[in-house]
Every structure is written in C-alpha cells, then in structure tokens.
Design a protein around this motif. Structure first.
Motif, PDB file in Angstrom:
ATOM      1  N   GLY A  32       0.504  -0.926  -0.034  1.00 36.12           N
ATOM      2  CA  GLY A  32      -0.028  -0.085  -0.424  1.00 36.12           C
ATOM      3  C   GLY A  32       1.021   1.467  -0.074  1.00 36.12           C
ATOM      4  O   GLY A  32       1.572   0.471  -0.750  1.00 36.12           O
ATOM      5  N   GLN A  33       0.680   2.335   0.277  1.00 36.15           N
ATOM      6  CA  GLN A  33       1.211   3.587   0.920  1.00 36.15           C
ATOM      7  C   GLN A  33       2.110   3.570   1.285  1.00 36.15           C
ATOM      8  O   GLN A  33       2.319   3.266   2.764  1.00 36.15           O
ATOM      9  CB  GLN A  33      -0.151   4.836   1.113  1.00 36.15           C
ATOM     10  CG  GLN A  33       0.571   6.194   1.089  1.00 36.15           C
ATOM     11  CD  GLN A  33      -0.770   7.008   1.650  1.00 36.15           C
ATOM     12  OE1 GLN A  33      -1.320   6.841   2.219  1.00 36.15           O
ATOM     13  NE2 GLN A  33       0.357   8.389   2.109  1.00 36.15           N
ATOM     14  N   LEU A  34       2.968   4.463   1.130  1.00 37.57           N
ATOM     15  CA  LEU A  34       4.592   3.862   1.402  1.00 37.57           C
ATOM     16  C   LEU A  34       4.240   4.919   2.666  1.00 37.57           C
ATOM     17  O   LEU A  34       4.102   5.946   3.100  1.00 37.57           O
ATOM     18  CB  LEU A  34       5.589   4.614   0.686  1.00 37.57           C
ATOM     19  CG  LEU A  34       6.967   5.077   1.488  1.00 37.57           C
ATOM     20  CD1 LEU A  34       7.176   3.750   1.527  1.00 37.57           C
ATOM     21  CD2 LEU A  34       7.911   5.481   0.589  1.00 37.57           C
ATOM     22  N   LYS A  35       5.258   4.218   4.385  1.00 34.87           N
ATOM     23  CA  LYS A  35       4.785   4.935   5.206  1.00 34.87           C
ATOM     24  C   LYS A  35       6.189   4.293   5.844  1.00 34.87           C
ATOM     25  O   LYS A  35       6.444   2.733   6.138  1.00 34.87           O
ATOM     26  CB  LYS A  35       3.861   4.561   6.602  1.00 34.87           C
ATOM     27  CG  LYS A  35       2.706   5.242   5.619  1.00 34.87           C
ATOM     28  CD  LYS A  35       1.051   4.559   6.591  1.00 34.87           C
ATOM     29  CE  LYS A  35      -0.043   5.415   5.751  1.00 34.87           C
ATOM     30  NZ  LYS A  35      -0.890   5.631   6.824  1.00 34.87           N
ATOM     31  N   VAL A  36       6.849   5.112   6.450  1.00 38.45           N
ATOM     32  CA  VAL A  36       7.858   4.558   7.155  1.00 38.45           C
ATOM     33  C   VAL A  36       7.425   6.078   9.226  1.00 38.45           C
ATOM     34  O   VAL A  36       8.108   6.792   9.153  1.00 38.45           O
ATOM     35  CB  VAL A  36       9.264   6.272   6.602  1.00 38.45           C
ATOM     36  CG1 VAL A  36      10.558   5.577   7.477  1.00 38.45           C
ATOM     37  CG2 VAL A  36       9.119   5.674   5.669  1.00 38.45           C
ATOM     38  N   GLY A  37       8.376   5.075   9.705  1.00 33.95           N
ATOM     39  CA  GLY A  37       8.271   5.383  11.602  1.00 33.95           C
ATOM     40  C   GLY A  37       9.790   4.498  12.077  1.00 33.95           C
ATOM     41  O   GLY A  37       9.929   3.409  11.733  1.00 33.95           O
ATOM     42  N   ALA A  38       9.860   5.190  13.323  1.00 32.00           N
ATOM     43  CA  ALA A  38      10.806   4.777  14.635  1.00 32.00           C
ATOM     44  C   ALA A  38      10.191   4.068  15.653  1.00 32.00           C
ATOM     45  O   ALA A  38       8.602   4.833  16.352  1.00 32.00           O
ATOM     46  CB  ALA A  38      11.647   6.062  14.927  1.00 32.00           C
ATOM     47  N   VAL A  39      11.141   3.184  15.293  1.00 35.51           N
ATOM     48  CA  VAL A  39      10.047   2.517  16.786  1.00 35.51           C
ATOM     49  C   VAL A  39      11.187   3.133  17.691  1.00 35.51           C
ATOM     50  O   VAL A  39      11.861   3.439  18.022  1.00 35.51           O
ATOM     51  CB  VAL A  39      10.858   1.280  17.066  1.00 35.51           C
ATOM     52  CG1 VAL A  39      10.608   0.234  18.635  1.00 35.51           C
ATOM     53  CG2 VAL A  39      10.320   0.455  15.689  1.00 35.51           C
ATOM     54  N   GLY A  40       9.508   3.644  19.006  1.00 34.06           N
ATOM     55  CA  GLY A  40       9.993   4.069  20.123  1.00 34.06           C
ATOM     56  C   GLY A  40      10.323   2.871  21.514  1.00 34.06           C
ATOM     57  O   GLY A  40       9.656   2.099  21.345  1.00 34.06           O
ATOM     58  N   MET A  41      10.739   3.674  22.515  1.00 31.78           N
ATOM     59  CA  MET A  41      10.658   3.123  23.758  1.00 31.78           C
ATOM     60  C   MET A  41       9.490   2.274  23.967  1.00 31.78           C
ATOM     61  O   MET A  41       9.152   0.569  24.429  1.00 31.78           O
ATOM     62  CB  MET A  41      10.689   3.368  24.923  1.00 31.78           C
ATOM     63  CG  MET A  41      10.879   3.292  26.824  1.00 31.78           C
ATOM     64  SD  MET A  41      11.565   3.840  27.858  1.00 31.78           S
ATOM     65  CE  MET A  41      10.025   5.173  27.683  1.00 31.78           C
ATOM     66  N   GLU A  76      11.059   8.946  -0.974  1.00 36.61           N
ATOM     67  CA  GLU A  76       9.580   8.457  -0.819  1.00 36.61           C
ATOM     68  C   GLU A  76       9.421   8.305  -2.713  1.00 36.61           C
ATOM     69  O   GLU A  76       8.601   7.358  -2.277  1.00 36.61           O
ATOM     70  CB  GLU A  76       8.736   9.919  -0.232  1.00 36.61           C
ATOM     71  CG  GLU A  76       9.741   9.506   0.884  1.00 36.61           C
ATOM     72  CD  GLU A  76       8.408  10.291   1.922  1.00 36.61           C
ATOM     73  OE1 GLU A  76       7.462  10.950   0.994  1.00 36.61           O
ATOM     74  OE2 GLU A  76       7.763  10.013   3.599  1.00 36.61           O
ATOM     75  N   ALA A  77       9.317   9.520  -2.932  1.00 39.02           N
ATOM     76  CA  ALA A  77       9.604   9.106  -4.460  1.00 39.02           C
ATOM     77  C   ALA A  77       9.797   8.143  -5.356  1.00 39.02           C
ATOM     78  O   ALA A  77       8.973   6.929  -5.982  1.00 39.02           O
ATOM     79  CB  ALA A  77       9.495  10.214  -5.594  1.00 39.02           C
ATOM     80  N   MET A  78      11.322   8.024  -5.369  1.00 45.47           N
ATOM     81  CA  MET A  78      12.068   6.532  -5.501  1.00 45.47           C
ATOM     82  C   MET A  78      11.430   5.318  -5.633  1.00 45.47           C
ATOM     83  O   MET A  78      11.224   4.443  -6.196  1.00 45.47           O
ATOM     84  CB  MET A  78      13.065   6.804  -5.415  1.00 45.47           C
ATOM     85  CG  MET A  78      13.610   5.707  -6.083  1.00 45.47           C
ATOM     86  SD  MET A  78      13.989   4.112  -5.364  1.00 45.47           S
ATOM     87  CE  MET A  78      14.967   4.928  -4.141  1.00 45.47           C
ATOM     88  N   LEU A  79      11.009   5.059  -4.193  1.00 47.29           N
ATOM     89  CA  LEU A  79      10.852   3.967  -3.254  1.00 47.29           C
ATOM     90  C   LEU A  79       9.165   3.257  -3.540  1.00 47.29           C
ATOM     91  O   LEU A  79       8.952   2.921  -3.770  1.00 47.29           O
ATOM     92  CB  LEU A  79      10.426   3.714  -1.615  1.00 47.29           C
ATOM     93  CG  LEU A  79      11.740   3.841  -1.066  1.00 47.29           C
ATOM     94  CD1 LEU A  79      11.855   4.293   0.422  1.00 47.29           C
ATOM     95  CD2 LEU A  79      12.419   2.431  -1.570  1.00 47.29           C
ATOM     96  N   GLN A  80       8.308   4.831  -3.743  1.00 48.24           N
ATOM     97  CA  GLN A  80       6.829   4.506  -4.199  1.00 48.24           C
ATOM     98  C   GLN A  80       6.916   3.897  -6.433  1.00 48.24           C
ATOM     99  O   GLN A  80       5.500   2.985  -5.940  1.00 48.24           O
ATOM    100  CB  GLN A  80       6.585   6.041  -4.066  1.00 48.24           C
ATOM    101  CG  GLN A  80       5.058   5.632  -4.184  1.00 48.24           C
ATOM    102  CD  GLN A  80       4.508   5.061  -2.946  1.00 48.24           C
ATOM    103  OE1 GLN A  80       4.167   5.487  -1.849  1.00 48.24           O
ATOM    104  NE2 GLN A  80       3.071   3.878  -3.276  1.00 48.24           N
ATOM    105  N   ARG A  81       7.510   4.410  -6.393  1.00 50.94           N
ATOM    106  CA  ARG A  81       7.700   3.831  -7.476  1.00 50.94           C
ATOM    107  C   ARG A  81       8.316   2.512  -7.838  1.00 50.94           C
ATOM    108  O   ARG A  81       7.360   1.421  -8.414  1.00 50.94           O
ATOM    109  CB  ARG A  81       8.637   4.766  -8.813  1.00 50.94           C
ATOM    110  CG  ARG A  81       8.485   5.895  -9.166  1.00 50.94           C
ATOM    111  CD  ARG A  81       8.835   6.894 -10.769  1.00 50.94           C
ATOM    112  NE  ARG A  81      10.774   6.641  -9.755  1.00 50.94           N
ATOM    113  CZ  ARG A  81      11.331   7.729  -9.433  1.00 50.94           C
ATOM    114  NH1 ARG A  81       9.952   8.727  -8.833  1.00 50.94           N
ATOM    115  NH2 ARG A  81      12.467   8.146  -8.828  1.00 50.94           N
TER     116      ARG A  81
END
Length: 85
Positions: A32-41, A76-81
């Motif tokens: 699906g849509q590209l989403k990126v996040g960091a894992v916190g405590m 993000e644009a490159m990864l989405q492609r």
C-alpha cells in the motif's frame, strides 16, 4: 495508546525474536501507501506483522539518519515507484 492494545504471550524462540521490535528500529510499510516510522521505547517489544519491513540500524548506520533518508522527498518518490505492483 499503549494501555488500549491487546496483548498475548508468544514463545521466546529465535524465529519470534527476529520479529520483535527494538527501540531504534525503522519500520516501513510493505504494502500500500509508503509509510516510514521509528520504533520508540513504547513500541519496543511488539511483534512486527507481515505487512511491515523492519530495518535494524547498527553502529555504522544510525536509526535517525536512516529514518531521515527514507522520509526525504526524493527517496519517498523513488520507493513509491518501486512499490507499485
């Protein structure tokens, strides 16, 4: 909120531990849509589901740098492609 999540017990096998999130990991949606996040405590210890890719930085590649790179507009644009199809 953390207290609203359901919990369950899983065995501590190497296979399960491989998917257990650690603070500093970077998580990317695999579909699906590209989403990126960091894992916190607060997220550490949760198990990554099948729709997530977990990137585990090390001493040479720090999590905040990787996160910034993946969130950069051109990256993000490159990864989405690449994710299409």
């Amino acid at each position: 909120r953390l207290e609203e999540l359901d919990t369950l017990s899983l065995p501590r096998t190497p296979q399960v531990e491989r998917f257990r999130l650690r603070e500093g990991d970077v998580v990317v949606s695999a579909r699906g849509q590209l989403k990126v996040g960091a894992v916190g405590m607060e997220q550490a210890g949760a198990i990554a589901g099948p729709n997530l890719m977990v990137l585990r930085p090390n001493e040479r590649l720090k999590g905040p740098l990787l996160l910034a790179h993946l969130r950069h507009k051109e990256t993000e644009a490159m990864l989405q492609r690449q994710f299409v199809g």
